[in-house]
Design a protein around this motif. Structure first.
Motif, short mmCIF file in Angstrom:
data_model
loop_
_atom_site.label_atom_id
_atom_site.label_comp_id
_atom_site.label_asym_id
_atom_site.label_seq_id
_atom_site.Cartn_x
_atom_site.Cartn_y
_atom_site.Cartn_z
N GLY A 527 0.81 -1.21 0.00
CA GLY A 527 0.00 0.00 0.00
C GLY A 527 0.84 1.26 0.00
O GLY A 527 0.73 2.12 -0.87
N TRP A 528 1.69 1.37 1.02
CA TRP A 528 2.69 2.44 1.13
C TRP A 528 4.03 1.78 1.44
O TRP A 528 4.08 0.72 2.04
N LEU A 574 -3.83 19.74 -0.42
CA LEU A 574 -3.95 18.36 0.09
C LEU A 574 -2.72 17.53 -0.28
O LEU A 574 -2.21 16.75 0.53
N ARG A 575 -2.23 17.72 -1.53
CA ARG A 575 -1.07 16.93 -1.99
C ARG A 575 0.21 17.30 -1.26
O ARG A 575 1.00 16.43 -0.87
N LYS A 576 0.43 18.59 -1.07
CA LYS A 576 1.71 19.05 -0.56
C LYS A 576 1.71 19.34 0.94
O LYS A 576 2.77 19.30 1.58
N GLY A 580 0.34 15.18 2.00
CA GLY A 580 1.68 15.04 1.43
C GLY A 580 2.79 15.41 2.39
O GLY A 580 3.93 14.97 2.22
N GLY A 581 2.46 16.19 3.44
CA GLY A 581 3.49 16.58 4.40
C GLY A 581 4.08 15.42 5.18
O GLY A 581 5.15 15.55 5.76
N ARG A 582 3.38 14.28 5.19
CA ARG A 582 3.87 13.11 5.93
C ARG A 582 4.70 12.16 5.06
O ARG A 582 5.36 11.27 5.57
N ILE A 583 4.62 12.34 3.74
CA ILE A 583 5.23 11.37 2.81
C ILE A 583 6.69 11.73 2.52
O ILE A 583 7.03 12.89 2.29
N GLN A 589 4.47 9.56 -3.08
CA GLN A 589 3.93 10.88 -3.42
C GLN A 589 3.17 10.83 -4.75
O GLN A 589 2.12 11.45 -4.91
N ASP A 590 3.69 10.05 -5.68
CA ASP A 590 3.01 9.90 -6.98
C ASP A 590 1.64 9.25 -6.80
O ASP A 590 0.66 9.64 -7.46
#
Length: 677
Positions: A527-528, A574-576, A580-583, A589-590
């Motif tokens: 998943g991640w 939301l992405r960044k 996204g701040g946790r990735i 990220q993609d």
């Protein structure tokens, strides 16, 4: 007998509090005082009791204050006709009538040999047989009060008769031992013995008659014994669950409260047919046990508990559970077959927080919310307090300032009937054991009935056993399944937010994105690539972001045009930022970018918009009112295929096999523990 005859002062382990109640009644005419080491006036109270010869009951004695050493050792100095004992730095007159009784409600307490050698240790921890007896008594009080009264009266009478017979025997021996010369030459002794033997025969006849009546009573209550035996087996099952997780500490007191709820419940109709009535009570008891205990178990362990509960309820032996070819669907089918599809074996937890708060817990029983690391559930309590118009005092724990604030909040709220929430208590486990447990145990009938205490903590083995035992526990793991995740997320959103249908639809899309992110965590490492700390707080923060961006772009208008929404700003934030701040990994990220970019688009307001580009993926509802959104969520399947979150079918199969194997292994551990008991 122990209180009157013991040479050393007693130290009583009394989890249920019955012994303490008995002591307060026994010494009520002697002005008994109750105190604890937390009492600021403890030294003054102790000195006064020693000087004036009153009885002192000291509660919550997990550790012994050294100031008591001279008293327990009875280091009494006699000077000039005075008896003195040292208390701290002061010499105090010691009254021979003084008595001190030490008590603790913590059944897990471990005293050192040094302490045990200086006190008379009395342990009132309930055994399975003792719980069966208590259960039978309580069942009879509710179902057949006249028989229970007759049984108690006979038991009391038998006790009095045995005491009288023992007294006559001792009197006879005393007279015989006092005779000088031949017994037969002393007419007075012979006459006395004849009289005593006659009285003894009468008492023995009375004992025989009461035994006959008792046999009739026992026959009348024999119909209720199988139900009390089920209670005993359930209590043994509670103890067996401790073998698989430190969190599973279920006490006799908590079981008796469940039984009380079943016996006095509103859905509990009386019936003239005793067998039908007992069958119904057993069914209700299993339901209540499952709903209350289930909320305090991890997801896998709920299956283990439900499977063994099915065996207990039917009286079957606990046969092994073969892991060969076993799947989670097979396990849930077994549970449904045993209890029916509506049986609450998952437990009534966070989704029933209001019911738990107002019906299941009391002012003296805190609600301990244990969550997976990074999964903060304090927002649920705050949202509920707001919707119910309750004053909630919150404090983040972990510092000395927080300790003092928490103690003041509890003292104030317990008198006024408001609510208190202690957050992140896994950061102060020593304070929990040393101070908070004693504060909770000191709460009594004088506490305001509307007072509630909520304790949030990450699941940690450092949590004090005593705290777990005196609390009602909800284990809040990261939500599993798309439907469960969206349901929990939406239940934490206040009603005031659902005022605009356009924003409501954005909330639903956000709920989907949040659910997919959480679901992928279950399929590590597919998943991640890493176990990122995504939490429900991220989604709540995203709500604020969406509201802020929409309000700024559309000037808080009610009639919003979906085409004119700030889509790029929402996607970018939301992405960044929010998620996204946790990735930290580019490929992860993609995945996130692709998920957000495909869902937060103006086409989401079109009819038949699919949330995932796979066959069978859900389609957003046509309308976006609050009721329609919740209906759509309810229509989702409980289990979703991994293709919905961008994984292939094999991911689910591998994970399912792992879970089923875990259930079979834990089932064996618990059943082995039960066979020993």
């Amino acid at each position: 007998v122990i209180l009157d005859r013991c040479v050393r002062f007693p130290l009583i382990i009394d989890p249920s509090g019955h012994a303490i109640d008995f002591i307060m009644r026994k010494y009520k005419d002697q002005k008994i005082q109750k105190t604890s080491f937390l009492d600021k006036a403890f030294m003054k109270t102790l000195a006064g009791a020693v000087r004036f010869g009153t009885t002192l009951l000291v509660e919550n004695v997990e550790k012994l204050d050294p100031v008591l050493n001279p008293i327990l050792n009875k280091e009494i100095q006699r000077t000039g006709g005075r008896s003195l004992v040292r208390i701290g730095t002061e010499e105090v007159d010691y009254s021979p009538k003084f008595s001190i009784i030490l008590t603790t409600k913590n059944p897990a307490v471990k005293f050192t040999p040094d302490i045990c050698s200086r006190v008379t240790l009395v342990n009132f921890t309930v055994t399975p047989a003792g719980l069966q007896s208590q259960s039978l008594s309580r069942i009879l009080e509710c179902e057949k009060p006249e028989i229970e009264k007759q049984r108690n009266d006979i038991l009391k009478l038998q006790g009095e008769q045995n005491v009288k017979l023992r007294g006559l025997e001792e009197q006879m021996l005393k007279e015989i031992s006092a005779v000088e010369g031949s017994i037969l030459d002393d007419d007075r002794v012979v006459e006395g013995m004849e009289r005593l033997m006659k009285e003894g025969a009468q008492v023995e006849e009375q004992i025989a008659k009461s035994a006959e009546v008792m046999a009739e009573v026992e026959h009348a209550i024999s119909k209720f014994e199988p139900f009390s035996l089920v209670c005993k087996h359930l209590f043994v099952l509670f103890a067996g669950m401790r073998e698989i997780d430190f969190l599973y500490e279920f006490t006799a007191k908590s079981f008796m409260s469940i039984l009380e709820c079943v016996l006095n419940g509103s859905g509990n109709e009386k019936s003239d047919d005793e067998e039908q009535r007992l069958s119904m009570l057993k069914t209700l008891l299993c339901q209540e046990v499952a709903s209350r205990v289930g909320r305090g178990l991890r997801a896998v362990d709920k299956m283990v508990f439900a499977l063994i509960l099915a065996k207990v309820s039917t009286g079957q032996s606990n046969e092994g559970l073969s892991a060969e070819g076993l799947s989670t669907d097979d396990i849930t089918s077994m549970i449904d077959e045993a209890f029916g599809v509506n049986f609450p074996w998952q437990g009534k937890g966070l989704n029933n927080l209001k019911e738990v708060t107002f019906k299941d817990i009391t002012s003296t029983v805190p609600l301990l919310l244990c969550s997976a690391p990074g999964h903060d559930v304090s927002g649920r309590v705050e949202a509920m307090a707001k919707s119910e118009s309750k004053d909630l005092l919150s404090v983040a724990m972990g510092s000395a300032e927080g300790f003092g604030t928490a103690e003041n909040f509890i003292a104030t709220a317990s008198k006024r009937g408001t609510w208190v929430m202690l957050k992140n208590c896994h950061l102060c486990t020593d304070w929990l054991g040393d101070t908070l447990v004693k504060i909770i145990q000191s709460l009594n009938s004088g506490t305001h009935s509307d007072f509630r205490m909520f304790i949030t903590s990450e699941i940690s083995p450092k949590l004090p056993t005593a705290l777990i035992q005196i609390s009602d526990v909800i284990v809040a793991e990261s939500p599993t399944g798309i439907k469960a995740s969206i349901s929990r997320f939406f239940s934490s959103i206040s009603n005031e937010r659902f005022s605009n249908s356009v924003q409501n639809r954005l909330y639903l899309i956000l709920g989907w994105v949040h659910a997919v992110i959480q679901e992928r965590l279950r399929f590590m490492p597919n998943g991640w690539s890493e176990q990122y700390g995504f939490t429900e707080a991220d989604a709540i923060h995203a709500l604020d972001v969406i509201d802020s961006l929409v309000d700024d772009a559309c000037s808080k208008r009610q009639n919003l045009d979906p085409e004119k929404l700030p889509w790029e700003a929402i996607r970018s934030t939301l992405r960044k930022g929010v998620f996204g701040g946790r990735i930290t990994n580019d490929s992860d990220q993609d995945i996130l970018d692709n998920l957000v970019n495909k869902t937060f688009v103006s086409q989401a307001f079109d009819v038949d918009f699919k949330l995932a580009d796979v066959e069978g993926a859900p389609v957003l509802p046509e309308a976006s009112s609050k009721d329609e959104l919740f209906e759509w969520i309810d229509s989702l399947p409980s289990h979703n295929p991994p293709t919905w979150i961008g994984l292939d079918e094999t991911a689910e199969t591998a994970r399912d096999k792992m879970v089923a194997d875990s259930v079979a292994k834990k089932y064996e551990i618990v059943t082995n523990a039960l066979s020993k008991d």
